[in-house]
Write a protein that holds these residues in place. Sequence first.
Motif, PDB file in Angstrom:
ATOM      1  N   GLY A 139       0.820  -1.208   0.000  1.00 52.08           N
ATOM      2  CA  GLY A 139       0.000   0.000   0.000  1.00 52.08           C
ATOM      3  C   GLY A 139       0.851   1.254   0.000  1.00 52.08           C
ATOM      4  N   ALA A 155      -4.472   0.358  -2.859  1.00 53.84           N
ATOM      5  CA  ALA A 155      -3.682   0.647  -1.659  1.00 53.84           C
ATOM      6  C   ALA A 155      -4.570   0.744  -0.431  1.00 53.84           C
ATOM      7  CB  ALA A 155      -2.892   1.942  -1.848  1.00 53.84           C
ATOM      8  N   TRP A 170      -4.469  -1.653   3.144  1.00 57.09           N
ATOM      9  CA  TRP A 170      -4.315  -1.244   4.533  1.00 57.09           C
ATOM     10  C   TRP A 170      -5.405  -1.857   5.421  1.00 57.09           C
ATOM     11  CZ3 TRP A 170      -1.999   3.059   1.716  1.00 57.09           C
ATOM     12  CH2 TRP A 170      -0.685   3.318   2.121  1.00 57.09           C
TER      13      TRP A 170
END
Length: 439
Positions: free
Chosen positions: A55, A214, A218
């Motif tokens: 990410g 990304a 997370w």
Amino acid sequence: MGGAVPQPGVSRNLYELLAADEDARVCRDIPDEACREQPRNFFIHIASLVSSKTGDRLASPKLVLAWLLTNLGAPAFMLGLLVPLRESLSLLPQLLVAGSIRRVAVRKWFWVAGSIVQGVAVAAMAIVALVLTGAPAGWCILALLVVFSLARGVCSVSAKDVLGKTISKGRRGTVTGYASSAAGAITIAVGLITYVFEPARQDVGLFVVLLAVAAALWIVAALFFSRLSEYRGATEGGGNAISEALRQMRLIRQDRDLRQFLFVRTLLLSTALVAPFYVTVAGLRTGGALTQFGAMLVATGTASFLSAPLWGRMADRSSRQVMATAALLASVAGFATAWFVQMPQLPYPSIAFASTYFLLNIAHSGVRVGRKTHLIDIATAQNRASYVAVSNTFIGLMLLAGSAFGAVAAIAGPTAVIVLLSGTSLVAAAAAWKLTEAQ
């Protein structure tokens, strides 16, 4: 704690292979209860780090956000705010939050919450890119970057402390190395796709997709980290944030090893600060097409994939030697880049600059693995969170000072900055070699 004691079998054998560990139950500086869970935690740490590190690369302010703001028509001065906001706001607040984290016996939930906030902030950046342009888009992305960076600071303090509680000395660098390598492989794939399909220069769709992926990574990282088996730690030193911050800053004066480490780490900032100037000179020589963006992603990912496991193993033997070697390599790459700039008839300039950028990323990967391992290993269970917070806050201030290199570039040009920072890396190599051995 959570999680059952792992039984002998494929997972244990795989852990022993990857960690080069003949006895997974032998631990040097963590309690027996944590040692029993170490093989399981080893893989959970790697999985969460692979997700978060990937990410990081797909939302990099040095490449992705800079290209995005340019394509959205944001004012040029905003590009100069990306890296300082990202790095400084990730580091400066850590001294204040360390005390609060210290008061909680199980600290993994700070990392989980911080990772979720980072994912939401990056997802919001993707939405901004779809609906806004110009200065409004730029300001919104910068504001979201502030939120992202503050959450990242919370994650940084808690991650190193939890790693020190759940993984024994001698194996922490290996965890970081394998995770960086896997994230590098994914970045290579993304870079190659970008390079091969040659997206239009003004097409923001590529960046929206990268930011969306990304953001999802997370969230996935948070889910993995929540599965760690973390034992309850010491809660002393979790007092008032301001008074605790002032007390902890005294560590710099009182602790010689920490003071020397901070001096070296300050010099090692040269390997991070120099990267945008590589991008500048390479862009001027190659036209700045998105295929060049893809090539830089490939260089970054390849460097991490090839070097991170090696750096990790080396750091578990001697983190100071890793920092010294990496700094020396960064210096060589920088001087070579400056030499290429002075060659007007340089053949295959894109390959030449991609090669030195590749070497720089190998060096920076070594710096990151080496300094993280060194800091954790010179600390103890009682002061590890304080060491991390003091170190990162101090370096945050140094990063703000490092923004002055932008002014130097405006006066003397990016090549002069590359030479100056490469010389700083050379000094860093000598200083790192003189550090006390931590392993």
